[in-house]
Design an enzyme around this catalytic site. Sequence first.
Site, PDB file in Angstrom:
ATOM      1  N   ASN A  51       3.459   2.583  16.466  1.00  0.00           N
ATOM      2  CA  ASN A  51       4.361   3.246  15.173  1.00  0.00           C
ATOM      3  C   ASN A  51       4.765   4.728  15.077  1.00  0.00           C
ATOM      4  O   ASN A  51       5.638   5.064  15.542  1.00  0.00           O
ATOM      5  CB  ASN A  51       4.280   3.026  13.187  1.00  0.00           C
ATOM      6  CG  ASN A  51       4.656   1.161  13.024  1.00  0.00           C
ATOM      7  OD1 ASN A  51       5.125   0.882  14.245  1.00  0.00           O
ATOM      8  ND2 ASN A  51       4.376   0.754  12.038  1.00  0.00           N
ATOM      9  N   GLU A  93      -0.063  -6.155  11.182  1.00  0.00           N
ATOM     10  CA  GLU A  93       1.318  -7.066  11.753  1.00  0.00           C
ATOM     11  C   GLU A  93       2.154  -5.827  12.105  1.00  0.00           C
ATOM     12  O   GLU A  93       2.127  -4.745  12.153  1.00  0.00           O
ATOM     13  CB  GLU A  93       1.804  -7.197  10.772  1.00  0.00           C
ATOM     14  CG  GLU A  93       2.021  -6.722   9.506  1.00  0.00           C
ATOM     15  CD  GLU A  93       4.278  -5.905   9.544  1.00  0.00           C
ATOM     16  OE1 GLU A  93       4.356  -6.453  11.082  1.00  0.00           O
ATOM     17  OE2 GLU A  93       3.981  -4.374   9.420  1.00  0.00           O
ATOM     18  N   ARG A  96      15.798   0.941   2.967  1.00  0.00           N
ATOM     19  CA  ARG A  96      14.828   1.818   2.869  1.00  0.00           C
ATOM     20  C   ARG A  96      15.053   3.464   3.778  1.00  0.00           C
ATOM     21  O   ARG A  96      14.464   2.602   5.060  1.00  0.00           O
ATOM     22  CB  ARG A  96      13.032   1.520   2.759  1.00  0.00           C
ATOM     23  CG  ARG A  96      12.963   0.576   1.597  1.00  0.00           C
ATOM     24  CD  ARG A  96      11.708   0.287   1.272  1.00  0.00           C
ATOM     25  NE  ARG A  96      12.232  -1.519   2.013  1.00  0.00           N
ATOM     26  CZ  ARG A  96      11.030  -2.325   2.570  1.00  0.00           C
ATOM     27  NH1 ARG A  96       9.661  -1.397   1.667  1.00  0.00           N
ATOM     28  NH2 ARG A  96      10.997  -2.832   3.197  1.00  0.00           N
ATOM     29  N   CYS A 103       8.610   1.262   7.648  1.00  0.00           N
ATOM     30  CA  CYS A 103       7.377   1.675   8.405  1.00  0.00           C
ATOM     31  C   CYS A 103       7.549   2.866   8.953  1.00  0.00           C
ATOM     32  O   CYS A 103       6.647   4.240   8.763  1.00  0.00           O
ATOM     33  CB  CYS A 103       7.044   0.133   9.601  1.00  0.00           C
ATOM     34  SG  CYS A 103       6.596  -0.896   8.861  1.00  0.00           S
ATOM     35  N   THR A 162       0.780  -1.799  -0.169  1.00  0.00           N
ATOM     36  CA  THR A 162      -0.285  -0.221   0.305  1.00  0.00           C
ATOM     37  C   THR A 162       0.832   1.943   0.179  1.00  0.00           C
ATOM     38  O   THR A 162       0.848   2.016   0.845  1.00  0.00           O
ATOM     39  CB  THR A 162      -1.278  -0.173   1.006  1.00  0.00           C
ATOM     40  OG1 THR A 162      -0.059  -0.439   2.252  1.00  0.00           O
ATOM     41  CG2 THR A 162      -2.196  -1.414   1.031  1.00  0.00           C
ATOM     42  N   THR A 173      -0.929  -1.858   6.503  1.00  0.00           N
ATOM     43  CA  THR A 173      -1.251  -0.570   6.850  1.00  0.00           C
ATOM     44  C   THR A 173      -1.608  -0.272   5.985  1.00  0.00           C
ATOM     45  O   THR A 173      -1.398   0.409   4.419  1.00  0.00           O
ATOM     46  CB  THR A 173       0.091  -0.428   7.769  1.00  0.00           C
ATOM     47  OG1 THR A 173       0.854  -0.936   8.151  1.00  0.00           O
ATOM     48  CG2 THR A 173      -0.362   0.698   8.055  1.00  0.00           C
TER      49      THR A 173
HETATM   50  C1  UDX Z   1       8.449  -1.309  12.765  1.00  0.00           C
HETATM   51  C2  UDX Z   1       7.953  -1.380  14.433  1.00  0.00           C
HETATM   52  O1  UDX Z   1       8.918  -2.087  15.091  1.00  0.00           O
HETATM   53  C3  UDX Z   1       6.955  -2.566  13.988  1.00  0.00           C
HETATM   54  O2  UDX Z   1       6.281  -2.804  15.351  1.00  0.00           O
HETATM   55  C4  UDX Z   1       6.282  -2.295  12.528  1.00  0.00           C
HETATM   56  O3  UDX Z   1       5.471  -3.856  12.184  1.00  0.00           O
HETATM   57  C5  UDX Z   1       7.174  -2.036  11.644  1.00  0.00           C
HETATM   58  O4  UDX Z   1       7.654  -0.654  12.429  1.00  0.00           O
HETATM   59  P1  UDX Z   1      11.491  -1.430  12.239  1.00  0.00           P
HETATM   60  O5  UDX Z   1      11.004  -1.484  10.601  1.00  0.00           O
HETATM   61  O6  UDX Z   1      11.191  -3.695  11.226  1.00  0.00           O
HETATM   62  O7  UDX Z   1       9.455  -1.851  12.774  1.00  0.00           O
HETATM   63  O8  UDX Z   1      12.371  -1.975  12.756  1.00  0.00           O
HETATM   64  P2  UDX Z   1      12.329  -1.308  14.526  1.00  0.00           P
HETATM   65  O9  UDX Z   1      12.856  -2.304  14.947  1.00  0.00           O
HETATM   66  O10 UDX Z   1      11.026  -0.530  14.749  1.00  0.00           O
HETATM   67  O11 UDX Z   1      13.614   0.123  14.424  1.00  0.00           O
HETATM   68  C6  UDX Z   1      13.509   0.922  13.328  1.00  0.00           C
HETATM   69  C7  UDX Z   1      13.921   2.366  13.710  1.00  0.00           C
HETATM   70  O12 UDX Z   1      14.075   3.251  14.645  1.00  0.00           O
HETATM   71  C8  UDX Z   1      15.412   2.007  13.020  1.00  0.00           C
HETATM   72  O13 UDX Z   1      16.214   2.673  12.239  1.00  0.00           O
HETATM   73  C9  UDX Z   1      16.253   1.622  14.452  1.00  0.00           C
HETATM   74  O14 UDX Z   1      17.208   1.693  14.608  1.00  0.00           O
HETATM   75  C10 UDX Z   1      15.041   2.750  15.107  1.00  0.00           C
HETATM   76  N1  UDX Z   1      15.542   2.999  16.450  1.00  0.00           N
HETATM   77  C11 UDX Z   1      15.005   2.018  16.886  1.00  0.00           C
HETATM   78  C12 UDX Z   1      16.201   3.821  17.208  1.00  0.00           C
HETATM   79  O15 UDX Z   1      16.626   4.349  16.803  1.00  0.00           O
HETATM   80  N2  UDX Z   1      16.076   3.512  18.477  1.00  0.00           N
HETATM   81  C13 UDX Z   1      15.441   2.726  19.009  1.00  0.00           C
HETATM   82  O16 UDX Z   1      14.885   2.582  20.746  1.00  0.00           O
HETATM   83  C14 UDX Z   1      14.808   1.628  18.560  1.00  0.00           C
END
Ligand code: UDX
Length: 450
Positions: free
Chosen positions: A214, A154, A334, A266, A86, A126
Site C-alpha cells: 500500500n 487482504e 474516509r 487503507c 485494527t 492489517t
Molecule cells: C487500496 C488498495 O488498492 C487495496 O489493495 C487495499 O486492500 C486497500 O487499499 P482502496 O482504498 O479500496 O484500495 O482504493 P484504491 O482503488 O486503491 O484507491 C485509493 C485512492 O487512491 C483513491 O482515493 C483513488 O482515487 C486514488 N488513486 C488510485 C489515485 O489517485 N490514482 C490512481 O492511479 C489510483
Amino acid sequence: MDVAIIGCGYVGLVTGTCLAAIGHTVKGVEKDPRKLKSLQDGHCPIFEPGLQELLNENYASGQIQFTGNVKDAVRDAEVVFLCVGTPPKPDGTVDMSYLEGAGKEVCDALAELKSEYLVTIIVKSTVPAGTNRKLYNFLREQTKAYVQVVSNPEFLKEGTAVQDCLNPDRIVVGGESPEAFRMMRRLYDPLIKREENFLTMNWESAELTKYAANSMLAARISFMNEMTILCEHYGADIEDLRKGMGSDTRIGPAFLRAGCGYGGSCFPKDVAAMEHISKAAGYTNLFVDAIQTVNSNQKRRFAEKIVQKLGRPIEGATIAVWGLAFKADTDDIRESAAIDVIRYLLDKGAIVRAHDYKGMEHMKALFKDEVEWCGDPVTAAAGADAVAITTDWPQYTTLPFRKIAATMNTPLIFDGRNCLHRDVMRENGFQYYPMGRPPVENKLRLKQKV
Ligand code: UDX
C-alpha cells in the site's frame, strides 16, 4: 470446508460471501445488532458492486449464515477468520484490543466446546509486524484451545472488492508451520490459477508485505501528483507522461493517475502506520514522511487553485463540489479529498453546494447544514461560480455540459480527477483547469457577475 468469519464489516463480509460462492460453508459473526438484523434479513449493510447479488444467491442456498454468537459459528469450523478492526490509537500505534478480544473469545468458545481438532485462526486485519506472533503467544498463554495462527492480508479495492477477491493477483500467507500452509492452500484452491500466486512466508514478512504494497501504491500516486506541479509550470501534460512512463514494462501503467490526492480507509492509515512501525524500529522513514506530505499538499494545492483562478473573491462565491466519496463506486468518504477541499472553501467564506452518487449521507453527517446538499450535479452547478470535481464518477463525464454552462454564474470547472474531456469543455465554452494538464482557457470570457 467449514469457515467462521468473526466481524462482518467490509473485509469480513466480502471474504465470507466469496468463500461461500466457491463452495465453503460460512458462518459470519456480527456483534452490532442492527447490522446483524440486516444480514439476517438478507440485506448487505454496505454498498459494494455485485456483493448484494452474490449474498442473495449464497444466503438463499444456506451456504452463508449469520449469527451474533461466536460459539455457534466456531462449533464446526476448521478455519476462523478474524476480520475485526485494527484502528489507529491517538499516538498512531495500532489498537490491538478488538483482535485480542476476538481471538480470545474464539479460543474460549473452542475450549468450552471441548474441540479436539486443530483450528486455524486467520488474521485478515492489517496489523504491524510482530502482531501475529504476539497474538499466537497471547492465545497460547490465555487459552487451552488447540489453534494455529496465520497471517493472510487482504488486498481488496473498494468498488471492485468482489472481483478482486474471486480473482486475486496473489494470496499471501504468513505462518510458522507446513500444516498451516497446507490448510490455506486447500481453502483457497479454486482461486489459485497459478501455483506461484500462492505465496507462503513467515508472519512478519506477510504483515510487512501489506504495508509495503500500500505504501508503494501511495508513493506512485504521490510521485505523479508531485509531477503535476512541474507539468503545470512547464506546460507538459501529466497524461502523456503517464503513458510514456507506464509503457516501460519495468514501471507499468497502474496507479499512476494524478489527481487531488488519494484517500480511503487503507492508504492514509497504512502509510501512517508504516511511519510508526519505522519509529518503533528506531528510525525515521523519510520516504513515507514524503508520501504523506505530498498527499496533504496536493489536496490543499487543488483548493488553492480554485481560489487563485476563480476570477472573483472566494468569500461569498458559490462552489459546486462534485464527488464526495474517496473514489467512484463506493459510498465511503474516509479521508476523501473532498473533506479537505470543502473545509478549506468553507473556511475561506465560500458557499458550498455538494453532490455525490453514493457518499452524500456520510458527508451530511460530517458537514450537516454547513453545506447545501444537491440531488444531482446539474442542480448543484446552477448559479455556481465554479464546479470542483473531487471524485471521478463516470456519470460526470456525460452530463449536459451546454446546459450546465448556460446555468452557471461563470462556466468554470476545476477537475481534480482529470476525468472530463478537454474538447467537450472547449466546445461548451468552459474555463477548465485539470491537474497537471494544460488548461482550457476559452476566449469566451467568463460572464461577469451582476
Ligand atoms: C487500496 C488498495 O488498492 C487495496 O489493495 C487495499 O486492500 C486497500 O487499499 P482502496 O482504498 O479500496 O484500495 O482504493 P484504491 O482503488 O486503491 O484507491 C485509493 C485512492 O487512491 C483513491 O482515493 C483513488 O482515487 C486514488 N488513486 C488510485 C489515485 O489517485 N490514482 C490512481 O492511479 C489510483
